[in-house]
Design an enzyme around this catalytic site. Structure first.
Site, PDB file in Angstrom:
ATOM      1  N   ALA A 118       0.830  -1.204   0.000  1.00  0.00           N
ATOM      2  CA  ALA A 118       0.000   0.000   0.000  1.00  0.00           C
ATOM      3  C   ALA A 118       0.865   1.255   0.000  1.00  0.00           C
ATOM      4  CB  ALA A 118      -0.932   0.002   1.214  1.00  0.00           C
ATOM      5  N   ASP A 119       1.878   1.280   0.854  1.00  0.00           N
ATOM      6  CA  ASP A 119       2.772   2.439   0.920  1.00  0.00           C
ATOM      7  C   ASP A 119       3.475   2.679  -0.405  1.00  0.00           C
ATOM      8  OD1 ASP A 119       2.777   3.607   3.626  1.00  0.00           O
ATOM      9  OD2 ASP A 119       3.306   1.588   4.244  1.00  0.00           O
ATOM     10  N   GLN A 120       3.904   1.619  -1.050  1.00  0.00           N
ATOM     11  CA  GLN A 120       4.669   1.794  -2.284  1.00  0.00           C
ATOM     12  C   GLN A 120       3.770   2.254  -3.429  1.00  0.00           C
ATOM     13  OE1 GLN A 120       7.405  -1.613  -2.802  1.00  0.00           O
ATOM     14  NE2 GLN A 120       7.220  -1.872  -0.594  1.00  0.00           N
TER      15      GLN A 120
END
Length: 408
Positions: free
Chosen positions: A171-173
């Site tokens: 999700a962060d990436q």
């Protein structure tokens, strides 16, 4: 070397993964990234690692992964004098980025309105977990939590087991890529019009957007996917799409004509499954039947035979094995830079190749405040004022020799 973004300066207030990965990508393309950190502590990722292992005895691999090509300015953001100093820098920067919870930067005096009054052309990007309003606005926006909320974990793993998060900060990436997309789009608009603007990205939107294929099916048919109980690789796919055992490991087999796969495996009894609906309805049974045949082969022999028949397949490798993969070596993806404290650090290099302005690793990840006085001087902050900030404990300049001594 010329870089495409070497005329862009970014004030980066972000921490952990989403924001730092985005600014690392911009830094690889030449942008001047000024990482704003807390004196003495810095980015929270500096204190986090896996299995309590530290590169060079002192440095977090989590931090090193996302913070190359940056300089660190350590300054106390809560002090009035520090705020005025940041405002001085803002007159000559292009982008401001943060991923604090909604409202935090505004309360500190670092919101979009604050910066746009100083520099109307500034591009201001805020990255959050769930957006800046709504019932979840105060929730922690962490990667695994978003994987659970958006259906990704529930769609991953075997049906007879629990939901499975992806084994990386997915999700962060994805959120980081949305940040870069937004910033580059805004820079292009400013080039045309002279106008800055505010950008808002969030992990919830990012992760749903990147599951659009799955969401379109589910939303339009009003039905959830059911996870298979075998190693079929996607809850919506039929056999043989999945992961299969061999004598010395595992291989993956993707979309391939079933009859052609059966021909390679050499067991015509499998042809009884050669019907699209059967391959889905009985996919766990089909998987087990295929797995019984693949288990008779070595990885090399099976892959050679499958590739010769133009069947989509590949090895299942561990992270250590990937380092020595011949294609990875050929592409030069594993690179090394020299860190002031940790020494040589192996990293994955830039993924995008460009003929005129190639991304590159020009700086290692910084130590907390390693470039504080250098950055302030570049922006015209007088030596006496820098000294005053230092004497009041509002800024920090890293002591590299002291850090190396601790490592030794």
């Amino acid at each position: 070397m010329t870089h495409a973004l070497d005329d862009i300066t970014v004030l980066d207030f972000s921490h952990l993964l989403q924001g730092p990965f985005a600014t690392q990508l911009l830094g690889d393309a030449g942008a001047k990234i000024i990482k704003i950190e807390r004196p003495g502590k810095g980015d929270l990722f500096r204190t986090m690692t896996f299995k309590n292992r530290w590169v060079g005895g002192t440095e977090s691999p989590n931090f090193l992964a996302w913070n190359r090509n940056k300089r660190s300015l350590a300054i106390d953001l809560k002090a009035d004098e520090s705020r005025e100093t940041i405002y001085e820098l803002a007159k000559n920067v292009d982008v401001v980025l943060h991923n604090f919870r909604p409202g935090v930067m505004e309360r500190l005096g670092y919101g979009y309105d604050d910066f746009s009054r100083i520099n109307p052309g500034i591009i201001y990007c805020s990255a959050s977990g769930y957006g800046d309003s709504g019932p979840y606005v105060s929730r922690p926006g962490q990667d695994m939590l978003l994987q659970g909320l958006t259906g990704l974990a529930a769609a991953t793993g075997r049906g007879d087991g629990p939901p499975v998060p992806v084994g990386a900060g997915f999700a962060d990436q994805i959120g980081a890529l949305n940040i870069v997309y937004g910033i580059l789009t805004a820079l292009h608009w400013r080039e045309r019009t002279g106008e800055g603007q505010e950008i808002k990205v969030d992990l919830l939107s990012a992760l749903l957007q990147h599951q659009n294929q799955e969401m379109v099916w589910v939303m339009n048919f009003g039905e959830n996917f059911e996870r298979p109980n075998s190693s079929i690789g996607h809850p919506g796919m039929d056999a043989p799409f999945g992961v299969y055992p061999v004598k010395d490991g595992w291989v993956s087999i993707a979309m391939s004509p079933f009859a052609r796969l059966v021909d390679v495996l050499g067991n015509d009894d499998l042809l009884k499954y050669n019907d699209p609906q059967t391959l889905y309805d009985d996919r766990d049974e089909v998987w087990a039947a295929i797995a019984e045949e693949t288990g008779k082969w070595s990885m090399k022999d099976l892959l050679d035979a499958l590739l010769a028949a133009d069947i989509w397949c590949g090895e299942i490798k561990s992270h250590l094995e990937v380092m020595d993969d011949p294609q990875v070596r050929h592409r030069g993806l594993v690179q090394t830079y020299e860190h002031a404290s940790a020494g040589p650090v192996k990293v994955i290099g830039p993924a995008v190749r460009m003929s005129k302005t190639p991304p590159s690793i020009d700086r290692p990840a910084p130590m907390v405040g390693q470039h504080t006085e250098e950055i302030l001087a570049e922006f015209g902050i007088a030596p006496e004022r820098i000294r005053q900030l230092r004497d009041r404990g509002l800024i920090e300049q890293a002591d590299i020799a002291e850090r190396k001594a601790k490592a030794d």
